[in-house]
Design an enzyme around this catalytic site. Structure first.
Site, mmCIF file in Angstrom:
data_model
loop_
_atom_site.group_PDB
_atom_site.id
_atom_site.type_symbol
_atom_site.label_atom_id
_atom_site.label_comp_id
_atom_site.label_asym_id
_atom_site.label_seq_id
_atom_site.Cartn_x
_atom_site.Cartn_y
_atom_site.Cartn_z
ATOM 1 N N LYS A 170 -42.082 -7.711 -13.637
ATOM 2 C CA LYS A 170 -41.444 -8.475 -12.561
ATOM 3 C C LYS A 170 -42.209 -9.776 -12.317
ATOM 4 O O LYS A 170 -41.629 -10.868 -12.208
ATOM 5 C CB LYS A 170 -41.412 -7.647 -11.276
ATOM 6 C CG LYS A 170 -40.939 -8.392 -10.058
ATOM 7 C CD LYS A 170 -39.475 -8.785 -10.163
ATOM 8 C CE LYS A 170 -39.039 -9.610 -8.987
ATOM 9 N NZ LYS A 170 -37.638 -10.030 -9.072
ATOM 10 N N CYS A 173 -39.757 -16.063 -4.002
ATOM 11 C CA CYS A 173 -40.034 -15.305 -5.225
ATOM 12 C C CYS A 173 -40.825 -16.132 -6.228
ATOM 13 O O CYS A 173 -41.995 -15.866 -6.476
ATOM 14 C CB CYS A 173 -38.715 -14.844 -5.842
ATOM 15 S SG CYS A 173 -37.603 -14.180 -4.628
HETATM 16 N N1 SAJ Z 1 -35.531 -24.498 -9.740
HETATM 17 C C1 SAJ Z 1 -35.753 -25.759 -10.283
HETATM 18 N N2 SAJ Z 1 -35.372 -26.004 -11.573
HETATM 19 C C2 SAJ Z 1 -34.781 -25.039 -12.347
HETATM 20 C C3 SAJ Z 1 -34.571 -23.754 -11.781
HETATM 21 C C4 SAJ Z 1 -34.951 -23.506 -10.477
HETATM 22 O O1 SAJ Z 1 -36.270 -26.661 -9.614
HETATM 23 O O2 SAJ Z 1 -34.435 -25.323 -13.493
HETATM 24 C C5 SAJ Z 1 -35.944 -24.234 -8.359
HETATM 25 C C6 SAJ Z 1 -34.764 -23.917 -7.458
HETATM 26 O O3 SAJ Z 1 -34.187 -25.100 -6.945
HETATM 27 C C7 SAJ Z 1 -35.429 -23.086 -6.366
HETATM 28 C C8 SAJ Z 1 -36.527 -22.342 -7.121
HETATM 29 O O4 SAJ Z 1 -36.745 -23.081 -8.332
HETATM 30 O O5 SAJ Z 1 -36.019 -23.930 -5.398
HETATM 31 C C9 SAJ Z 1 -36.195 -20.888 -7.449
HETATM 32 O O6 SAJ Z 1 -34.896 -20.869 -7.930
HETATM 33 P P1 SAJ Z 1 -34.372 -19.714 -8.963
HETATM 34 O O7 SAJ Z 1 -33.150 -20.239 -9.587
HETATM 35 O O8 SAJ Z 1 -35.474 -19.291 -9.830
HETATM 36 O O9 SAJ Z 1 -33.906 -18.529 -8.045
HETATM 37 P P2 SAJ Z 1 -34.539 -17.391 -7.153
HETATM 38 O O10 SAJ Z 1 -35.919 -17.647 -6.715
HETATM 39 O O11 SAJ Z 1 -33.497 -17.191 -6.109
HETATM 40 O O12 SAJ Z 1 -34.503 -16.077 -8.130
HETATM 41 C C10 SAJ Z 1 -35.553 -15.764 -8.994
HETATM 42 C C11 SAJ Z 1 -34.911 -15.170 -10.255
HETATM 43 N N3 SAJ Z 1 -35.940 -14.942 -11.240
HETATM 44 C C12 SAJ Z 1 -35.748 -15.459 -12.493
HETATM 45 O O13 SAJ Z 1 -34.784 -16.160 -12.772
HETATM 46 C C13 SAJ Z 1 -36.796 -15.115 -13.502
HETATM 47 C C14 SAJ Z 1 -34.230 -13.862 -9.889
HETATM 48 O O14 SAJ Z 1 -33.744 -13.240 -11.060
HETATM 49 C C15 SAJ Z 1 -35.220 -12.943 -9.200
HETATM 50 O O15 SAJ Z 1 -34.622 -11.701 -8.847
HETATM 51 C C16 SAJ Z 1 -35.741 -13.614 -7.948
HETATM 52 O O16 SAJ Z 1 -36.418 -14.812 -8.346
HETATM 53 C C17 SAJ Z 1 -36.668 -12.655 -7.241
HETATM 54 O O17 SAJ Z 1 -36.199 -12.076 -6.219
HETATM 55 O O18 SAJ Z 1 -37.747 -12.400 -7.744
#
Ligand code: SAJ
Length: 433
Positions: free
Chosen positions: A215, A269
């Site tokens: 995780k 997360c």
């Molecule tokens: N972000 C960027 N650029 C990107 C992708 C994301 O700047 O290319 C930013 C987003 O804007 C946001 C942050 O990162 O501020 C996190 O966004 P995220 O798309 O990673 O979404 P989370 O945090 O809602 O979900 C993540 C996911 N983990 C992965 O994709 C490995 C999700 O599957 C997990 O279940 C979740 O964390 C968690 O609960 O751990």
């Protein structure tokens, strides 16, 4: 656990993971008692309502509550399976806090009986499930605990993290693959049989430590790759390059997949979980630690760039587009957009306008700054400078004709067709709309 009928389940922690999990287990026909320390949460759920925003969750909770399959309580109930989904925050120096997990263990210990299964789902530092097992063993010396007996254990204890995306939780809880980490292989098998009742994705068994690390690794991997994209955007700003063009071209390589730069990394997360690994191996994690620094540093880079832009146009009306931590949801926890917009509001006051379609009102840090909340139409009609902080679809679809004469700082690359200009058009032109 009764083999022939559906197990009774107790889910401890009814937050944005625990409540959907409890509802989906209930939908599979198990009788579920959800336990939460908040009487308000318990009362809300027992009315068949919800206290969090998640697509389709309200209908599902209403259905299982009205069918008597899900109820909530402030105390744990005897059950065959216990699922712990409580918060695991970190402290000032990014030290993981598993006190809620251990408190949940203390709460369930008195009602455990032979044959019960205890499953931890909360994102946790490696070794937490073993600490939970030790705590239960100490509280209940009458029960044989896995990994601490040469005989067949009375309990099965496992770690099974979720990997759902806010906004798609119900779908992903059902369809995503799951890692199921048992303290022993027998524990993993018991937990697997439980999850197969409501998980359609593949359930892969392993040991609890590997599942805990999996995780953390998933989210650390994403944080490091977002940091790479953010560093590219900072380099491109300095070299007067269009980072979005460079990434678009680089990603045409069959084995390159650079993620998207943004104003930083938000949510509870991706910005948190990598610290659990750093804390477990502080000397061996320079990359993961540095990536956290790059992503947090990006917020300050965006503040500085936006500050310079606004200061250069003291008569211009500025609209910050978005406060949420990511696109198309109403979650503002640890949001970089909020950080940037509030810094600008504090410095430039009434010159700043906030557009956030997912917020009914501005968060408290905007009080007394002079900044006001407006909608996107007002922003397009009256504002000269647009600072894109969140890639909400409602912003992405704005046609060039409605923003061609605006001065735009797009931290999310949602408008690749936007003319690159640093000067404001003449007043009669720029507000032509
Ligand atoms: N972000 C960027 N650029 C990107 C992708 C994301 O700047 O290319 C930013 C987003 O804007 C946001 C942050 O990162 O501020 C996190 O966004 P995220 O798309 O990673 O979404 P989370 O945090 O809602 O979900 C993540 C996911 N983990 C992965 O994709 C490995 C999700 O599957 C997990 O279940 C979740 O964390 C968690 O609960 O751990």
């Amino acid at each position: 656990m009764k083999l022939d009928t559906k197990p009774d389940v107790c889910v401890i922690g009814l937050g944005y993971i625990g409540l959907p999990t409890a509802a989906i287990i209930a939908r599979a026909g198990c009788k579920v008692v959800g336990m939460d320390v908040s009487q308000k949460v318990v009362d809300t759920i027992n009315r068949g309502e919800i206290h969090i925003e998640e697509v389709d969750l309200d209908g599902l909770v209403h259905g299982v509550v009205s069918r008597g399959l899900l109820s909530a309580s402030t105390s744990v109930a005897p059950a065959d399976v216990f699922v712990i989904a409580v918060p695991t925050p970190f402290g000032e120096n990014h030290e993981p806090d598993i006190s809620y997990v251990l408190a949940a263990g203390e709460a369930i210990a008195p009602v455990l009986k032979q044959g019960d299964i205890v499953i931890l789902e909360s994102t946790s530092p490696v070794g937490t499930t073993e600490q939970l097992r030790d705590m239960i063993a100490k509280a209940r010396p009458d029960l044989k605990c896995p990994g601490r007996t040469s005989q067949t254990p009375d309990l099965s204890i496992a770690y099974c993290p979720e990997r759902v995306l806010p906004g798609k939780i119900l779908e992903e809880l059902t369809n995503n693959d799951r890692s199921i980490g048992g303290i022993t292989p027998r524990c993993a098998r018991k937990a697997l049989a439980f999850y197969k009742r409501f998980v359609r994705g593949e359930c892969v068994t392993t040991d609890s430590r590997a599942a805990e690390m999996t995780k953390l690794v998933e989210n650390a991997y994403r944080d490091v790759n977002i940091a790479f994209a953010n560093e590219l955007s900072i380099i491109s700003d300095r070299m007067d390059l269009d980072v979005w063009e460079v990434i678009r071209l680089a990603n045409r390589h069959p084995r390159v997949n650079i993620l998207s730069p943004g104003p930083g990394v938000g949510g509870h997360c991706i910005a948190v979980d990598p610290w659990f690994i750093v804390h477990s191996a502080p000397e061996e994690t320079p990359l993961i630690r540095t990536a956290r620094g790059v992503n947090d540093g990006k917020m300050h880079h965006v503040v500085a760039s936006a500050d310079e832009l606004v200061a250069a146009h003291p008569d211009a009306k500025v609209a910050c587009l978005g406060l949420a931590f990511k696109a198309n949801i109403d979650d503002f926890r640890e949001s970089p957009a909020r950080f940037v917009a509030s810094r600008l509001a504090r410095k430039f006051g009434e010159q700043i306008h906030i557009v956030e379609p997912y917020a009914a009102e501005l968060p408290i840090e905007f009080t007394d700054t002079g900044a006001v909340q407006i909608d996107i139409d007002e922003a397009l009609e009256n504002c000269d400078i647009l600072i894109v902080l969140v890639d909400h679809d409602v912003f992405r679809v704005i046609p060039l004709a409605e923003r061609a004469n605006k001065l735009v700082y797009d931290t999310r690359g949602i408008w690749p067709d936007q003319p690159k200009t640093t000067e404001l058009a003449e007043p009669d032109v720029r507000l032509a709309g």
